[in-house]
Write an enzyme that holds these catalytic residues in place. Structure first.
Site, PDB file in Angstrom:
ATOM      1  N   ASN A   1       0.774  -1.749  -0.130  1.00 34.86           N
ATOM      2  CA  ASN A   1       0.298   0.294   0.187  1.00 34.86           C
ATOM      3  C   ASN A   1       0.889   0.901   0.109  1.00 34.86           C
ATOM      4  O   ASN A   1       1.569   1.925   1.157  1.00 34.86           O
ATOM      5  CB  ASN A   1      -1.105  -0.054   1.009  1.00 34.86           C
ATOM      6  CG  ASN A   1      -1.657   1.302   1.777  1.00 34.86           C
ATOM      7  OD1 ASN A   1      -1.793   1.900   0.582  1.00 34.86           O
ATOM      8  ND2 ASN A   1      -2.010   1.437   2.790  1.00 34.86           N
ATOM      9  N   TRP A   2       0.876   2.290  -1.396  1.00 32.45           N
ATOM     10  CA  TRP A   2       1.926   2.891  -1.201  1.00 32.45           C
ATOM     11  C   TRP A   2       1.200   4.462  -0.220  1.00 32.45           C
ATOM     12  O   TRP A   2       2.480   5.201  -0.691  1.00 32.45           O
ATOM     13  CB  TRP A   2       1.978   3.203  -2.975  1.00 32.45           C
ATOM     14  CG  TRP A   2       2.834   2.014  -3.669  1.00 32.45           C
ATOM     15  CD1 TRP A   2       3.056   0.923  -2.439  1.00 32.45           C
ATOM     16  CD2 TRP A   2       3.889   1.970  -4.246  1.00 32.45           C
ATOM     17  NE1 TRP A   2       4.234  -0.121  -3.956  1.00 32.45           N
ATOM     18  CE2 TRP A   2       4.331   1.257  -5.203  1.00 32.45           C
ATOM     19  CE3 TRP A   2       3.895   2.921  -5.740  1.00 32.45           C
ATOM     20  CZ2 TRP A   2       5.069   0.060  -5.893  1.00 32.45           C
ATOM     21  CZ3 TRP A   2       3.723   2.526  -6.716  1.00 32.45           C
ATOM     22  CH2 TRP A   2       4.760   2.007  -6.908  1.00 32.45           C
ATOM     23  N   LYS A   3       0.348   4.022  -0.486  1.00 30.86           N
ATOM     24  CA  LYS A   3      -0.955   5.349   0.403  1.00 30.86           C
ATOM     25  C   LYS A   3       0.006   6.863  -0.429  1.00 30.86           C
ATOM     26  O   LYS A   3       0.029   6.354  -2.082  1.00 30.86           O
ATOM     27  CB  LYS A   3      -0.232   5.657   1.548  1.00 30.86           C
ATOM     28  CG  LYS A   3      -0.212   4.709   2.869  1.00 30.86           C
ATOM     29  CD  LYS A   3       0.277   4.498   4.217  1.00 30.86           C
ATOM     30  CE  LYS A   3       0.018   3.158   4.661  1.00 30.86           C
ATOM     31  NZ  LYS A   3      -0.278   2.884   6.140  1.00 30.86           N
TER      32      LYS A   3
ATOM     33  N   HIS B   1      -9.819   1.048   4.654  1.00 28.49           N
ATOM     34  CA  HIS B   1      -8.354   1.860   5.739  1.00 28.49           C
ATOM     35  C   HIS B   1      -8.509   2.460   6.880  1.00 28.49           C
ATOM     36  O   HIS B   1      -8.905   3.295   6.539  1.00 28.49           O
ATOM     37  CB  HIS B   1      -7.236   1.854   4.733  1.00 28.49           C
ATOM     38  CG  HIS B   1      -5.419   1.981   5.310  1.00 28.49           C
ATOM     39  ND1 HIS B   1      -4.822   2.716   6.240  1.00 28.49           N
ATOM     40  CD2 HIS B   1      -5.214   1.232   4.632  1.00 28.49           C
ATOM     41  CE1 HIS B   1      -3.645   2.620   6.115  1.00 28.49           C
ATOM     42  NE2 HIS B   1      -3.877   0.879   6.172  1.00 28.49           N
TER      43      HIS B   1
ATOM     44  N   GLU C   1      -6.313   4.669   7.940  1.00 31.55           N
ATOM     45  CA  GLU C   1      -6.736   5.843   7.462  1.00 31.55           C
ATOM     46  C   GLU C   1      -7.728   6.597   6.524  1.00 31.55           C
ATOM     47  O   GLU C   1      -8.342   8.422   7.497  1.00 31.55           O
ATOM     48  CB  GLU C   1      -5.478   6.089   6.759  1.00 31.55           C
ATOM     49  CG  GLU C   1      -3.982   6.167   7.403  1.00 31.55           C
ATOM     50  CD  GLU C   1      -2.639   5.458   6.716  1.00 31.55           C
ATOM     51  OE1 GLU C   1      -3.139   5.291   5.370  1.00 31.55           O
ATOM     52  OE2 GLU C   1      -2.348   4.810   7.629  1.00 31.55           O
TER      53      GLU C   1
ATOM     54  N   GLU D   1      -5.150  -5.101  10.533  1.00 28.61           N
ATOM     55  CA  GLU D   1      -4.470  -3.661  10.992  1.00 28.61           C
ATOM     56  C   GLU D   1      -4.057  -3.082  12.260  1.00 28.61           C
ATOM     57  O   GLU D   1      -5.027  -1.498  12.796  1.00 28.61           O
ATOM     58  CB  GLU D   1      -4.246  -2.809   9.490  1.00 28.61           C
ATOM     59  CG  GLU D   1      -3.688  -3.390   8.270  1.00 28.61           C
ATOM     60  CD  GLU D   1      -3.648  -2.628   7.705  1.00 28.61           C
ATOM     61  OE1 GLU D   1      -2.087  -3.012   6.464  1.00 28.61           O
ATOM     62  OE2 GLU D   1      -3.768  -1.597   7.716  1.00 28.61           O
TER      63      GLU D   1
ATOM     64  N   GLY E   1       3.241   2.923  10.827  1.00 23.93           N
ATOM     65  CA  GLY E   1       4.141   3.886  10.460  1.00 23.93           C
ATOM     66  C   GLY E   1       4.724   3.645  11.825  1.00 23.93           C
ATOM     67  O   GLY E   1       4.979   4.554  11.923  1.00 23.93           O
TER      68      GLY E   1
ATOM     69  N   SER F   1       3.399  -2.182  10.427  1.00 23.76           N
ATOM     70  CA  SER F   1       5.249  -1.804  10.443  1.00 23.76           C
ATOM     71  C   SER F   1       5.863  -3.741  10.100  1.00 23.76           C
ATOM     72  O   SER F   1       7.085  -3.399  10.588  1.00 23.76           O
ATOM     73  CB  SER F   1       5.682  -1.407  11.917  1.00 23.76           C
ATOM     74  OG  SER F   1       5.217   0.202  12.279  1.00 23.76           O
TER      75      SER F   1
ATOM     76  N   GLY G   1       3.011  -0.492   4.067  1.00 25.06           N
ATOM     77  CA  GLY G   1       3.269   0.048   4.055  1.00 25.06           C
ATOM     78  C   GLY G   1       4.552   0.581   3.498  1.00 25.06           C
ATOM     79  O   GLY G   1       4.774   0.892   2.128  1.00 25.06           O
ATOM     80  N   GLY G   2       5.176   1.438   4.635  1.00 23.96           N
ATOM     81  CA  GLY G   2       6.441   2.308   4.341  1.00 23.96           C
ATOM     82  C   GLY G   2       7.864   1.040   3.812  1.00 23.96           C
ATOM     83  O   GLY G   2       8.180   1.270   2.922  1.00 23.96           O
TER      84      GLY G   2
HETATM   85  P1  13P Z   1       3.159   0.287   7.617  1.00 24.67           P
HETATM   86  O1  13P Z   1       3.587  -0.611   7.176  1.00 24.67           O
HETATM   87  O2  13P Z   1       3.883   1.569   6.731  1.00 24.67           O
HETATM   88  O3  13P Z   1       2.909   0.636   8.932  1.00 24.67           O
HETATM   89  O4  13P Z   1       1.329   0.574   7.223  1.00 24.67           O
HETATM   90  C1  13P Z   1       1.009  -0.591   7.618  1.00 24.67           C
HETATM   91  C2  13P Z   1      -0.206  -0.008   6.634  1.00 24.67           C
HETATM   92  O5  13P Z   1      -1.047   0.761   6.673  1.00 24.67           O
HETATM   93  C3  13P Z   1      -1.039  -0.590   5.250  1.00 24.67           C
HETATM   94  O6  13P Z   1      -1.766  -0.073   4.785  1.00 24.67           O
END
Ligand code: 13P
Length: 251
Positions: free
Chosen positions: A9-11, A95, A97, A167, A173, A213, A234-235
């Site tokens: 997930n590149w956000k 998600h 967020e 999640e 993050g 993470s 994510g990251g």
């Molecule tokens: P991180 O891997 O950056 O913690 O993000 C997880 C996430 O929200 C994937 O959708």
């Protein structure tokens, strides 16, 4: 047997040119991938460029969101048909967020899930508790509520096409991963909920990703847990080497 499913997930990261660069690196590193489903979920403006590059490869394309109406006066929104037309097979829904910053709740996630399924997209439905809920001993209750809310009114045949991503919000993050045991026991709880909602067979076959993470150091341990079928990253999905190593987890 559930086939591992690793998704990035590149956000809100990467322009189209940057996305193309990352995809080229990934294609080189992941050319020999077998027995794993792999998807990348760039931002909307990158989908077309990425779709072109991954044609004929093992990489699959996902979007990070969609709206539940077919078309019309919904400024700023994107429909399931638009995603399909650009080559997306998956869509992330609910998600944390989106829930925290954009007012999404169970009802909206449910509407989006119904539309995504009706249109033939592969939904990845995110569920997970915030820190205060975990500390108050309410994590299982909250996750169950997210699952029941998302799947309300959805048939077993349709539900079988969904991937759930657990999640825990406090792990996103932050560098804090749920311990493999904590994640696995929540995944087992989700299966119990699905078994009650549908059937033991559906609960056994549905894929549940862990997210929060995940990185190239902790993926092997997470993937060794019996109820963890993949990761939503994510990251660590923004760098080709780390995402490739995650995809190539050692069971
Ligand atoms: P991180 O891997 O950056 O913690 O993000 C997880 C996430 O929200 C994937 O959708």
């Amino acid at each position: 047997m559930r086939k591992p499913f690793l998704a990035g997930n590149w956000k809100m990261n990467k322009t189209a040119a940057e996305a193309q660069g990352l995809v080229k690196e990934l294609l080189a590193l992941l050319a020999d991938t077998q027995d794993r489903d792999v998807a990348i979920c760039p931002a909307f403006p990158c989908l077309a460029a990425v779709a072109q590059l991954i044609q004929g490869s093992k990489l699959r394309l996902g979007a990070q969101n969609m709206y539940f109406e077919d078309s019309g006066a919904y400024t700023g929104e994107v429909s399931a048909d638009m995603l399909l037309a650009v080559g997306a097979e998956y869509v992330i829904l609910g998600h944390s967020e989106r829930r925290a910053y954009f007012g999404e709740n169970n009802e909206i996630v449910n509407k989006k899930l119904k539309k995504a399924l009706a249109k033939g997209l592969g939904p990845i439905v995110c569920v997970g508790e915030v820190l205060e809920e975990r500390e108050a001993g309410k994590a299982e209750f909250v996750v169950e509520d997210h699952v029941r809310g998302a799947f309300a009114g959805i048939s077993e045949a349709e539900a079988a096409r969904v991937t759930i991503a657990y999640e825990p919000v406090w792990a996103i993050g932050t560098g804090k991963t749920a311990t493999p045991n904590d994640a696995d026991s929540m995944h087992a709880h989700i299966r119990k909920v699905l078994s009650a909602l549908y059937s033991p067979a559906l609960a056994e076959n549905l894929r549940i990703q862990y997210g929060g993470s995940v990185n190239d150091k902790n993926i092997d341990e997470l993937m060794r847990m019996p109820n963890i079928d993949g990761a939503l990253v994510g990251g660590a999905s923004l760098k080709a080497e780390s995402f490739a190593r995650i995809v190539k987890f050692i069971p």
